[in-house]
Design an enzyme around this catalytic site. Structure first.
Site, mmCIF file in Angstrom:
data_model
loop_
_atom_site.group_PDB
_atom_site.id
_atom_site.type_symbol
_atom_site.label_atom_id
_atom_site.label_comp_id
_atom_site.label_asym_id
_atom_site.label_seq_id
_atom_site.Cartn_x
_atom_site.Cartn_y
_atom_site.Cartn_z
ATOM 1 N N LEU A 84 0.965 -0.981 -0.079
ATOM 2 C CA LEU A 84 0.034 0.044 -0.041
ATOM 3 C C LEU A 84 0.840 0.980 0.075
ATOM 4 O O LEU A 84 2.007 1.562 0.806
ATOM 5 C CB LEU A 84 -0.820 0.035 1.380
ATOM 6 C CG LEU A 84 -1.895 -1.106 1.452
ATOM 7 C CD1 LEU A 84 -2.901 -0.525 2.513
ATOM 8 C CD2 LEU A 84 -2.371 -1.210 0.244
ATOM 9 N N GLY A 132 1.178 -5.735 0.641
ATOM 10 C CA GLY A 132 0.317 -5.446 -0.619
ATOM 11 C C GLY A 132 0.929 -6.000 -1.847
ATOM 12 O O GLY A 132 0.524 -6.297 -2.686
ATOM 13 N N ASN A 178 3.837 -8.271 6.259
ATOM 14 C CA ASN A 178 4.390 -7.814 7.534
ATOM 15 C C ASN A 178 3.432 -6.547 8.419
ATOM 16 O O ASN A 178 3.660 -6.023 9.029
ATOM 17 C CB ASN A 178 5.668 -7.048 7.192
ATOM 18 C CG ASN A 178 5.636 -6.088 6.072
ATOM 19 O OD1 ASN A 178 4.559 -5.891 5.370
ATOM 20 N ND2 ASN A 178 6.353 -5.067 6.312
ATOM 21 N N GLU A 179 2.114 -6.840 7.875
ATOM 22 C CA GLU A 179 1.223 -5.710 8.585
ATOM 23 C C GLU A 179 1.268 -5.637 9.948
ATOM 24 O O GLU A 179 1.187 -4.486 10.669
ATOM 25 C CB GLU A 179 -0.348 -6.160 8.019
ATOM 26 C CG GLU A 179 -0.782 -5.797 6.718
ATOM 27 C CD GLU A 179 -0.115 -6.900 5.599
ATOM 28 O OE1 GLU A 179 0.402 -7.748 6.227
ATOM 29 O OE2 GLU A 179 -0.622 -6.640 4.377
HETATM 30 C C1 LIG Z 1 -8.020 -3.156 8.872
HETATM 31 C C2 LIG Z 1 -6.736 -2.550 8.338
HETATM 32 C C3 LIG Z 1 -6.342 -3.304 7.080
HETATM 33 C C4 LIG Z 1 -4.989 -2.934 6.594
HETATM 34 C C5 LIG Z 1 -4.545 -4.008 5.753
HETATM 35 C C6 LIG Z 1 -3.510 -3.444 4.823
HETATM 36 C C7 LIG Z 1 -3.110 -4.806 3.763
HETATM 37 C C8 LIG Z 1 -1.652 -4.352 3.142
HETATM 38 C C9 LIG Z 1 -0.745 -3.368 4.039
HETATM 39 C C10 LIG Z 1 0.338 -2.870 3.355
HETATM 40 O O1 LIG Z 1 0.647 -2.908 2.116
HETATM 41 S S1 LIG Z 1 1.204 -1.907 4.234
HETATM 42 C C11 LIG Z 1 2.743 -1.340 3.356
HETATM 43 C C12 LIG Z 1 3.582 -2.209 3.799
HETATM 44 N N1 LIG Z 1 5.050 -1.888 3.005
HETATM 45 C C13 LIG Z 1 5.922 -2.246 3.647
HETATM 46 O O2 LIG Z 1 6.280 -2.166 4.854
HETATM 47 C C14 LIG Z 1 7.397 -1.634 2.899
HETATM 48 C C15 LIG Z 1 7.900 -0.563 3.231
HETATM 49 N N2 LIG Z 1 9.123 -0.382 2.315
HETATM 50 C C16 LIG Z 1 10.474 -0.814 2.575
HETATM 51 O O3 LIG Z 1 10.604 -1.861 3.216
HETATM 52 C C17 LIG Z 1 11.431 -0.477 1.426
HETATM 53 O O4 LIG Z 1 11.025 0.723 0.954
HETATM 54 C C18 LIG Z 1 11.674 -1.653 0.270
HETATM 55 C C19 LIG Z 1 10.118 -1.787 -0.561
HETATM 56 C C20 LIG Z 1 12.443 -2.845 0.774
HETATM 57 C C21 LIG Z 1 12.527 -0.757 -0.753
HETATM 58 O O5 LIG Z 1 13.719 -0.528 -0.150
HETATM 59 P P1 LIG Z 1 14.784 0.808 -0.716
HETATM 60 O O6 LIG Z 1 15.718 0.590 0.111
HETATM 61 O O7 LIG Z 1 14.884 0.318 -2.121
HETATM 62 O O8 LIG Z 1 13.724 1.997 -0.947
HETATM 63 P P2 LIG Z 1 13.531 3.039 0.357
HETATM 64 O O9 LIG Z 1 14.643 4.142 0.641
HETATM 65 O O10 LIG Z 1 13.184 2.357 1.649
HETATM 66 O O11 LIG Z 1 12.171 3.946 -0.130
HETATM 67 C C22 LIG Z 1 12.218 4.755 -1.298
HETATM 68 C C23 LIG Z 1 11.385 5.771 -0.984
HETATM 69 O O12 LIG Z 1 9.976 5.048 -1.020
HETATM 70 C C24 LIG Z 1 9.326 5.425 0.103
HETATM 71 N N3 LIG Z 1 8.445 4.215 0.436
HETATM 72 C C25 LIG Z 1 8.623 2.913 0.429
HETATM 73 N N4 LIG Z 1 7.689 2.048 0.907
HETATM 74 C C26 LIG Z 1 6.533 2.878 0.719
HETATM 75 C C27 LIG Z 1 5.308 2.712 0.971
HETATM 76 N N5 LIG Z 1 4.833 1.547 1.339
HETATM 77 N N6 LIG Z 1 4.321 3.607 0.807
HETATM 78 C C28 LIG Z 1 4.839 4.943 0.505
HETATM 79 N N7 LIG Z 1 6.135 5.313 0.360
HETATM 80 C C29 LIG Z 1 7.090 4.358 0.721
HETATM 81 C C30 LIG Z 1 10.246 5.704 1.331
HETATM 82 O O13 LIG Z 1 9.712 6.232 2.219
HETATM 83 C C31 LIG Z 1 11.230 6.486 0.632
HETATM 84 O O14 LIG Z 1 10.797 7.630 0.367
HETATM 85 P P3 LIG Z 1 11.482 8.930 0.238
HETATM 86 O O15 LIG Z 1 12.478 9.021 1.511
HETATM 87 O O16 LIG Z 1 12.308 8.791 -0.855
HETATM 88 O O17 LIG Z 1 10.708 10.119 0.174
#
Ligand SMILES: CCCCCCC/C=C/C(=O)SCCNC(=O)CCNC(=O)[C@H](O)C(C)(C)COP(=O)(O)OP(=O)(O)OC[C@H]1O[C@@H](n2cnc3c(N)ncnc32)[C@H](O)[C@@H]1OP(=O)(O)O
Length: 303
Positions: A109, A154, A178-179
């Site tokens: 997400l 997601g 990993n939610e």
């Molecule tokens: C009743 C409630 C129900 C809820 C159900 C919900 C079901 C689904 C839930 C989800 O999907 S929650 C999202 C979970 N995702 C994560 O935990 C992943 C987070 N990201 C990472 O671990 C890493 O970014 C990565 C994917 C492993 C990539 O690593 P990398 O070192 O290549 O990049 P970064 O420097 O970490 O990130 C670059 C840039 O992107 C931003 N960002 C990363 N992930 C997200 C995200 N999910 N959403 C928005 N933005 C994200 C990160 O902050 C960096 O931003 P800037 O610093 O460049 O501005």
């Protein structure tokens, strides 16, 4: 009889398209690298690149929402529309879903879509998430995920709704739900998809612990079907596709429907309640604080 009910089911799954294409450029067509006839023309949108191969009936669909393919509302919308376009074109029987962003398949997400947003926006966003899952989970096409990067939450939902998963053998490319580590809870339909893939006990553990599996463990637990060197992900996905396409479409599609219908129907029956549940949960002050803190941690992790 079976065919008729399969068709009715597919029709029910085709829910309303949205008119929310903020900033999208859908329907663009351009020649693929190397030129060629119609079969080599690629199309798609700003965030989804589609490389169709009419001769094989297989299209490669690439997510390109840099830096990490976070599932923004626009990306969700463009994915659904691209998939629908391929489903409606009888030339195509299979889609390989992969990433155009280096090192990340999909970061899940887009947290900026649910942090500091009003309830109406969160509801619109969640409906788009449900729609993508329903469309992929019930797709009549063979969907193979060529997972060429990290695949949390997601991202894992998208991969799990495909028929087959090939993961690149890189310890940084972890996959799982990993939610809980973000202080949020996977919805029941996501939990059901996990259970359908890796079984109840493994899901119970992995969901509670928020486990992100490195490739060898993901293979062992059954979350992916193959782990291969990074430069072989695409070719392995194509070989897998050929195996699935060797089965007559009608028999494979009806069998897929039989296996997945109950899980999808459960969401279709309670879609509004699921949306309300998501919105009221995610808009709580305590959850907003956890999500903000998680985003901040991600931003500071840099460098
Ligand atoms: C009743 C409630 C129900 C809820 C159900 C919900 C079901 C689904 C839930 C989800 O999907 S929650 C999202 C979970 N995702 C994560 O935990 C992943 C987070 N990201 C990472 O671990 C890493 O970014 C990565 C994917 C492993 C990539 O690593 P990398 O070192 O290549 O990049 P970064 O420097 O970490 O990130 C670059 C840039 O992107 C931003 N960002 C990363 N992930 C997200 C995200 N999910 N959403 C928005 N933005 C994200 C990160 O902050 C960096 O931003 P800037 O610093 O460049 O501005």
């Amino acid at each position: 009889m079976a065919l008729a009910s399969g068709v009715r089911f597919a029709e029910r799954a085709l829910l309303r398209p949205w008119a929310l294409l903020r900033g999208t450029t859908l329907g663009r067509t351009e020649p693929a690298a190397g030129g060629g006839g119609d079969g080599a023309r690629r199309f798609g949108s700003q965030r989804v690149l589609v490389e169709p191969d009419a001769a094989s009936g297989v299209a490669v669909m690439k997510l390109r929402n840099p830096p990490v393919n976070a599932l923004s509302l626009e990306l969700l919308t463009e994915l659904v529309i691209s998939l629908e376009k391929l489903e409606n074109d009888k030339t195509f029987r299979g889609v390989i879903l992969t990433s155009d962003c280096p090192r990340v398949f999909c970061a899940g997400l887009d947290l900026t879509e649910i942090c500091g947003r009003n309830p109406a926006h969160c509801a619109e966003y969640w409906k788009a998430m449900q729609e993508l899952w329903l469309r992929t989970y019930l797709s009549s096409l063979v969907l193979v995920a060529a997972i060429n990067g990290a695949c949390p939450a997601g991202g894992c939902i998208i991969a799990l709704s495909c028929d087959c998963r090939v993961l690149a053998d890189n310890p940084k490319y972890r996959i799982g739900l990993n939610e809980t580590l973000l202080g949020i809870i996977a919805p029941f339909w996501l939990k059901d998809t996990y259970v359908n893939t890796i079984g109840h006990r493994a899901s119970e553990q992995a969901l509670q612990l928020g486990s992100l599996f490195p490739p060898a463990e993901a293979l062992q637990v059954g979350l992916v079907d193959q782990v291969v060197p990074e430069d072989q992900v695409q070719s392995t996905a194509l070989s897998e596709m050929a195996r699935w396409l060797a089965v007559p479409d009608h028999a494979r599609q009806l069998t897929k429907n039989m296996m997945r219908k109950a899980t999808a129907d459960r969401l279709l029956r309670q879609r509004d309640a699921d949306t309300q549940n998501f919105v009221s949960f995610v808009c709580r002050d305590s959850i907003q604080k956890s999500l903000q803190a998680y985003l901040e941690k991600l931003r500071q992790r840099k460098g």
